[in-house]
Structures are given as C-alpha cells and as structure tokens.
Scaffold this active site. Structure first.
Site, PDB file in Angstrom:
ATOM      1  N   LYS A   1       2.278   8.178 -10.165  1.00 18.73           N
ATOM      2  CA  LYS A   1       2.992   7.267  -9.268  1.00 18.73           C
ATOM      3  C   LYS A   1       4.129   6.585 -10.015  1.00 18.73           C
ATOM      4  CE  LYS A   1       2.174   3.623  -5.840  1.00 18.73           C
ATOM      5  NZ  LYS A   1       1.161   2.817  -5.129  1.00 18.73           N
TER       6      LYS A   1
ATOM      7  N   SER B   1      -2.285   0.739   0.066  1.00 23.76           N
ATOM      8  CA  SER B   1      -1.379   1.731  -0.518  1.00 23.76           C
ATOM      9  C   SER B   1      -2.044   2.992  -1.030  1.00 23.76           C
ATOM     10  CB  SER B   1      -0.564   1.093  -1.648  1.00 23.76           C
ATOM     11  OG  SER B   1       0.383   0.189  -1.129  1.00 23.76           O
TER      12      SER B   1
ATOM     13  N   SER C   1       1.910   2.721  -0.251  1.00 20.38           N
ATOM     14  CA  SER C   1       3.009   3.009  -1.148  1.00 20.38           C
ATOM     15  C   SER C   1       2.796   4.257  -1.994  1.00 20.38           C
ATOM     16  CB  SER C   1       3.255   1.805  -2.074  1.00 20.38           C
ATOM     17  OG  SER C   1       2.125   1.588  -2.926  1.00 20.38           O
TER      18      SER C   1
END
Length: 479
Positions: free
Chosen positions: A85, A184, A160
């Site tokens: 990420k 997320s 996210s």
C-alpha cells in the site's frame, strides 16, 4: 496445483516452490505478465519495481535450493509477489501517500508490515494506489488518478486500500497489506470480491505511527481467500517494542485455518445497525440470502444490534483531531495542497477542544465495555460492509442512498466506521453479486482478541458459498 500461477493462492505458491514444481522467477513472471496486460486499465499498481522484484525472485530461488537440500521448509511467504500500500513506507521505493506533496518521496526504511512480509519471503513488486493520505473509501488522487474495479471497469474499487483490493481481484498478487480506520480494509474488499480483515487493535503493531495510542487505525491483511488472509496475519502479527499497545492476542499460526462448525452459533444480524444507517436495497438483496447460510449451517440468527450510541461522534472527533495533528500545520501554510474533503476534515479537528477529545475517548471506553457484554450473549455480529454497491469512478462519494441524502464524504462509510471504536476484529467476506454483477461483501464481527475464531467462522461461510472463486472477466473487458 493450478495451471495458471496467477490464480494460485499464496499457500499454493509456497507449496509448489517447496516441491520444486516451479520457481519464484516463474511465479513472478506470470504475475508481471498479468500486470503488464491489465494494470493500464485497472490502475491498481502505481509504482512498479520490476528489476528489484526479479533480483528478489532470483535470490528466493537460490535460497529454495539450499533449504530443500537441508530439509528446511521454505518461509511462509517464500517467493510470493506483493505490492505494498502506497501509505506504507518502502525503503528505496517511492511512497507518495497519494499526495502531490510526496510525489517524489523515497523512504530510507521500511514500515514494519513491509519488513515483516519481506522477512517471511515475500517478493516486493511495487506499490498499490490509495486516496490522498488514505482519506476516504474511494481510491483516486492527483498523482496517479483513479483505480477501477476489475469486476466493473468504470466503477470504484473502494478504499483506502482500493489499489490493494483491485490488485488481488485482477490476479496481480495473491495477498496484500492494507490499513483500516473507518473501513479501509473492509470496504475495498467488499467492493472487489476479496477478503479484508481489520484485526483487533494492537495485534499488528504500528511502531512508526505518531499516535500509537489511537484506537482507530490498524494495519491488516487482505487476500482472495480467508486462509491466505490468515497466513499473512500470522506473519504480520505480534508485539513490537516500539508499540506499547501491541500484543500476541489471538494470533493465528502459519497452518491452514481451521473451518469453524457453525452449529449452535449465536448470530446477531444488524442490516441497518439498529436503524442508524441507510443501506441500498440492492445491497440488502444480496446480504439477506447470505445471512440465511448461517442458519442453514445450524446457527441461531436473530435480528438485533449492539449498542452504537455515541460511536459516530466519537469516531468523527478522534479522526478529525488526528488529522489536525498530522496535517493541520501544513494545511495552514499550503491551504490548496489538500483535496477539499480532507481539508474540511482537518479543519473539523481544529475546532475540537481537549475536553472534546477526552470525551470521545471516554465514549470509546464505554462502547468497548458494552461490546464485551454484547458478545457474552452473541458469538457473532453480521452487518453490511458498505451501504452502497460500487459506484461510478468519476463520483467522489455517494450523495444519497436510495434517495436518502448524505452530506459529507464520511456518511456512506458508517456501516464500517461505527464499529471501529469498539476495538473488535471485523472481516469482509465475499457475499455475492448484484444483478449487474457488482460485488457485495458481508461484514462478520466477533469479540476483541478473537481474530483466529473470526477467521474460522469466515472460512465456514466462504466454504459454503464460494463467491470468492468467481473471477473478473478482465480480458473481455479490455478487448
């Protein structure tokens, strides 16, 4: 063993290398081919380190030869490709946080989740896309643009950890790291038909965060199967000296997850979290049959909800205060350097007093105690992950749910974030598809520090339904 290495689970990839059926270089080459073919449209991986990955795969093959000769098992993630990420720092590889302010940043050190994954043998391929500073559950930013849902190009992949979820769904990698404050990990997993676990806070340590005592944000694992999520969690979990809240908790071992027997399980089903949230009818049309699966497997299902009074205000207060601490000074100097929704959220934090923040912590304490009492009576809570199905990628956030108006970029995320202050583990598992083929996830929640128990329950639902085995038809979409 599967013929297409990109369809294999992480556990299958490690087993194949252990047996000498294929090499880490062959595994990487197959995944790089997928990325080269499909990522230009999906936009899940935003920074690619092909040369570094090829070197790491070659080193993994050399290590495999030595280990097999010595009769030593391979590491848990040996030769497994993973892109991290883009909010998790990667040494020597650009980490942008989805912000123009950091578009060219190259960290000198790895975040702990990155370090642990690579120490377990994972091969770093690149970075996955995020919203600006991971704020919001729709993945788009000014640096790289929007990530598309592999099941519906032109629709959101959530966020996210949207780039991570899309990379899993598109078969660019079998596991992924994510993080979760208000959903997320859970939201993008639901929207991309993969699995995402928000672990009990402290199970995956956060030694580099500046707000280690915050009860909101955690890092955790994602995968296409519950078993792979459990495998990655076994690598990421465990105490760290620089995180005083970290703990062993209910950390799973590296062995295959044990599927739970659901007979007699006490299940609470809260389709609207006790009337606190609006949910699209098309989402409930998928989830209601999914909940019946629990009853068919012998569970006792009851429509009820735990105490969430005050959770909304506590979450919003602590989130905004943390955002102000992280970016308030920068916003004061560069007011145009943040997207409008994030700037609004930071300014909300500037309005809170110390008393407001402490009152929010007091409410979190009460909510967590109430959750303990609830799970004395029920073993599991089932709820929607997201209140809406994947929406058009051009839309910043949904402004209504079946005609009920929403007013901020947070409102449509409440199905997940209302559970965040409770300090409990929550997992999103594929639950089916709308008539238009849009993925929907079911949120499964258990008592704090029962993460392995939760994984076993999720594995039982997964085995009974098999929705996660339905792959997107990307070649046809792109042709």
């Amino acid at each position: 063993m599967v013929d297409d290495l990109t369809e294999a689970t992480a556990r299958e990839l490690v087993a194949g290398q252990q047996e000498g059926t294929f090499s880490a270089r062959e595994v990487l080459a197959a995944h790089l081919e997928r990325i080269e073919r499909d990522n230009p449209v999906v936009n899940a991986i935003v920074t690619l380190d092909r040369e570094g990955a090829e070197q790491a795969a070659a080193a993994a093959d050399e290590a495999a030869v030595r280990r097999r000769a010595a009769g030593v098992p391979l590491a848990p993630l040996h030769g497994v490709p993973i892109s991290f990420k883009d909010t998790h720092a990667t040494a020597g590889l650009r980490t942008t946080y989805g912000s123009p302010l950091h578009a060219d940043d190259v960290p000198a050190t790895d975040d702990e989740v990155v370090r642990r994954a690579q120490a377990a043998g994972a091969v770093r391929v690149g970075k996955t896309n995020v919203p600006e500073f991971a704020a919001g559950s729709h993945t788009f930013n000014e640096v790289f643009g929007a990530t598309h849902n592999p099941y519906a190009i032109g629709r959101t992949a959530g966020g996210s950890s949207g780039g991570a979820a899309a990379a899993l769904a598109a078969r660019f990698q079998p596991v992924a790291d994510g993080s979760d404050m208000g959903g997320s990990l859970r939201n993008p997993a639901a929207m991309c038909n993969v699995v995402g676990l928000r672990p009990t806070p402290g199970l995956v340590p956060e030694p580099t965060t500046g707000v280690v005592f915050s009860p909101l944000a955690v890092s955790g694992p994602m995968g296409r199967t519950v078993d792979d999520v459990s495998l990655l969690l076994s690598v990421l979990a465990g105490p760290h000296r620089d995180d005083p809240l970290s703990h062993h908790g209910d950390r799973p071992g590296a062995a295959t997850v044990t599927t739970a027997d659901l007979c007699g399980l006490r299940v609470a089903w809260a389709p609207t979290l006790g009337g606190r949230i609006p949910v699209e009818r098309q989402v409930l049309d998928v989830l209601e049959p999914a909940v019946k699966v629990f009853a068919e497997l012998g569970a006792h299902v009851e429509d009820t909800c735990l105490d969430l009074d005050g959770s909304d205000e506590a979450f919003r207060t602590l989130r905004a205060a943390e955002f102000d601490l992280l970016w308030g000074d920068r916003l004061a100097v560069q007011p145009d350097a943040f997207k409008a929704d994030l700037a609004w959220n930071i300014r909300q934090g500037q309005r809170h007093t110390g008393r407001d923040v402490l009152q929010a912590f007091a409410e979190v304490t009460r909510l967590q105690r109430a959750a303990h009492e609830f799970f004395d009576e029920y073993d599991v809570l089932l709820a929607p992950v997201s209140q809406v199905a994947p929406f058009p990628v051009e839309q910043a956030w949904p402004t209504d749910v079946d005609g009920i108006a929403l007013h901020t970029y947070l409102d449509w995320m409440a199905a997940s974030y209302l559970l965040t202050p409770l300090g409990v583990p929550a997992i999103s598992v594929p639950a089916g598809f709308t008539p238009d083929g849009l993925p929907i996830g079911l949120q499964v929640v258990t008592r704090a520090r029962t993460d392995s128990t939760l994984l076993g329950i999720a594995a039982a639902f997964e085995a009974a339904t098999g929705h996660g085995r339905c792959a997107p038809r990307l070649p046809e979409v792109l042709s």
